[in-house]
Design an enzyme around this catalytic site. Structure first.
Site, PDB file in Angstrom:
ATOM      1  N   GLY A  12      18.105 -16.892 -27.366  1.00  0.00           N
ATOM      2  CA  GLY A  12      17.851 -16.936 -25.929  1.00  0.00           C
ATOM      3  C   GLY A  12      18.056 -18.280 -25.259  1.00  0.00           C
ATOM      4  O   GLY A  12      17.438 -18.553 -24.224  1.00  0.00           O
ATOM      5  N   ASN A 108      28.679 -10.998 -18.490  1.00  0.00           N
ATOM      6  CA  ASN A 108      28.496 -11.399 -19.888  1.00  0.00           C
ATOM      7  C   ASN A 108      28.992 -12.823 -20.052  1.00  0.00           C
ATOM      8  O   ASN A 108      29.939 -13.237 -19.384  1.00  0.00           O
ATOM      9  CB  ASN A 108      29.323 -10.459 -20.785  1.00  0.00           C
ATOM     10  CG  ASN A 108      29.239 -10.833 -22.265  1.00  0.00           C
ATOM     11  OD1 ASN A 108      28.159 -11.051 -22.798  1.00  0.00           O
ATOM     12  ND2 ASN A 108      30.385 -10.914 -22.923  1.00  0.00           N
ATOM     13  N   HIS A 110      30.711 -15.195 -22.879  1.00  0.00           N
ATOM     14  CA  HIS A 110      31.380 -15.116 -24.180  1.00  0.00           C
ATOM     15  C   HIS A 110      31.750 -16.547 -24.607  1.00  0.00           C
ATOM     16  O   HIS A 110      32.292 -17.313 -23.803  1.00  0.00           O
ATOM     17  CB  HIS A 110      32.642 -14.248 -24.091  1.00  0.00           C
ATOM     18  CG  HIS A 110      33.317 -14.106 -25.416  1.00  0.00           C
ATOM     19  ND1 HIS A 110      32.813 -13.298 -26.417  1.00  0.00           N
ATOM     20  CD2 HIS A 110      34.409 -14.711 -25.928  1.00  0.00           C
ATOM     21  CE1 HIS A 110      33.586 -13.404 -27.489  1.00  0.00           C
ATOM     22  NE2 HIS A 110      34.561 -14.251 -27.218  1.00  0.00           N
ATOM     23  N   ASP A 151      34.796  -7.392 -23.757  1.00  0.00           N
ATOM     24  CA  ASP A 151      35.262  -8.718 -23.290  1.00  0.00           C
ATOM     25  C   ASP A 151      36.533  -8.659 -22.438  1.00  0.00           C
ATOM     26  O   ASP A 151      37.301  -9.619 -22.401  1.00  0.00           O
ATOM     27  CB  ASP A 151      35.504  -9.663 -24.486  1.00  0.00           C
ATOM     28  CG  ASP A 151      34.238  -9.929 -25.273  1.00  0.00           C
ATOM     29  OD1 ASP A 151      33.161  -9.973 -24.668  1.00  0.00           O
ATOM     30  OD2 ASP A 151      34.334 -10.109 -26.501  1.00  0.00           O
ATOM     31  N   GLU A 181      28.500 -22.952 -21.652  1.00  0.00           N
ATOM     32  CA  GLU A 181      27.735 -21.723 -21.381  1.00  0.00           C
ATOM     33  C   GLU A 181      26.528 -21.954 -20.477  1.00  0.00           C
ATOM     34  O   GLU A 181      26.303 -21.211 -19.523  1.00  0.00           O
ATOM     35  CB  GLU A 181      27.251 -21.099 -22.701  1.00  0.00           C
ATOM     36  CG  GLU A 181      28.367 -20.609 -23.586  1.00  0.00           C
ATOM     37  CD  GLU A 181      27.841 -19.898 -24.820  1.00  0.00           C
ATOM     38  OE1 GLU A 181      27.022 -18.977 -24.699  1.00  0.00           O
ATOM     39  OE2 GLU A 181      28.257 -20.262 -25.941  1.00  0.00           O
TER      40      GLU A 181
HETATM   41  C1  GAR Z   1      25.938 -17.452 -27.266  1.00  0.00           C
HETATM   42  O1  GAR Z   1      26.864 -18.396 -27.766  1.00  0.00           O
HETATM   43  C2  GAR Z   1      26.667 -16.331 -26.537  1.00  0.00           C
HETATM   44  O2  GAR Z   1      27.777 -16.772 -25.823  1.00  0.00           O
HETATM   45  C3  GAR Z   1      27.087 -15.483 -27.695  1.00  0.00           C
HETATM   46  O3  GAR Z   1      25.995 -15.503 -28.614  1.00  0.00           O
HETATM   47  C4  GAR Z   1      25.253 -16.707 -28.411  1.00  0.00           C
HETATM   48  C5  GAR Z   1      23.832 -16.325 -28.081  1.00  0.00           C
HETATM   49  O4  GAR Z   1      22.994 -17.442 -28.003  1.00  0.00           O
HETATM   50  N1  GAR Z   1      27.402 -14.166 -27.261  1.00  0.00           N
HETATM   51  C6  GAR Z   1      28.337 -13.415 -27.827  1.00  0.00           C
HETATM   52  O5  GAR Z   1      28.986 -13.778 -28.774  1.00  0.00           O
HETATM   53  C7  GAR Z   1      28.538 -12.046 -27.183  1.00  0.00           C
HETATM   54  N2  GAR Z   1      29.851 -11.560 -27.486  1.00  0.00           N
HETATM   55  P1  GAR Z   1      21.603 -17.406 -27.224  1.00  0.00           P
HETATM   56  O6  GAR Z   1      20.818 -16.196 -27.715  1.00  0.00           O
HETATM   57  O7  GAR Z   1      20.949 -18.697 -27.646  1.00  0.00           O
HETATM   58  O8  GAR Z   1      21.897 -17.359 -25.755  1.00  0.00           O
END
Ligand code: GAR
Length: 208
Positions: A12, A108, A110, A151, A181
């Site tokens: 999260g 989303n 990515h 995606d 991000e």
């Molecule tokens: C993040 O890097 C997000 O971009 C990726 O998972 C991680 C989650 O981190 N999402 C994907 O790969 C979805 N295709 P978080 O739980 O710390 O935000």
């Protein structure tokens, strides 16, 4: 004020970036009204609770397939009167029933520059393993609308991040989170809540 429902599955940190942005006034005209987790043990739930944000758990493991899972999720999203749904590290691909119910209302983040290293099977660290495996010198992050294909929805914002000698998937993941991000996701959410993202011919344009 738009109701933002954030879907999570893990640590999260992107949710935290959204919470911080809301608290700092970076997200305008939007409020995180609920955090929904596919994983009962997700640390993201603790982050929400600490900030007095209501949480709901819809465990992916309790449903046989994506379709029945998406139906359960759709009920929760409808109950919450979601104006915007944010997938912030949400690790389940949504069934088209949800996408159809919320067209251009689901975004989303990515962890790569779409169309590279994306689609089915590319999530979390696997994305960075693939980028390093290919030997790209630039990766980054993309915030996009969610459509029926993984995606593949209209791109809202992208930010490039340099790959450095000696990067491991973990190091690259951290740099992309910090430099891309955690910045572009709150920005896209704020733009959406202010109705500053318009769609022309299935492409997203930011109108400022
Ligand atoms: C993040 O890097 C997000 O971009 C990726 O998972 C991680 C989650 O981190 N999402 C994907 O790969 C979805 N295709 P978080 O739980 O710390 O935000």
């Amino acid at each position: 004020m738009k109701n933002i429902v954030v879907l999570v599955s893990g640590g999260g940190t992107n949710l935290q970036a959204l919470i911080d942005a809301e608290n700092n006034g970076i997200i305008k005209n939007g409020k995180i009204s609920c955090v929904v987790s596919s994983n009962p043990d997700a640390f993201a739930l603790k982050r929400a609770e600490k900030n007095n944000i209501p949480t709901k758990i819809v465990p992916r493991k309790s449903y046989a397939d994506n379709k029945s899972y998406s139906n359960a999720l759709l009920n929760v999203l409808n109950e919450e009167n979601a104006d915007l749904i944010v997938l912030a590290g949400f690790m389940t691909i949504l069934d088209e029933s949800i996408v159809k119910a919320y067209p251009y209302k689901i975004i989303n983040v990515h962890p790569a520059l779409i169309p590279s290293f994306c689609g089915q099977g590319f999530y979390g660290l696997k994305v960075h393993e693939a980028a390093l495996g290919y030997g790209v010198k630039i990766s980054g992050a993309t915030v996009h609308f969610v459509n029926e294909e993984a995606d593949a929805g209209a791109i809202i914002i992208q930010k490039a991040v340099a790959v450095q000698n000696g990067d491991t998937p973990e190091i690259l993941q951290k740099r992309i989170m910090e430099e891309a991000e955690w910045k572009i996701l709150p920005l896209a959410v704020s733009l959406f809540c202010q109705d500053k993202i318009k769609i022309f011919n299935d492409k997203a344009m930011i109108i400022d």
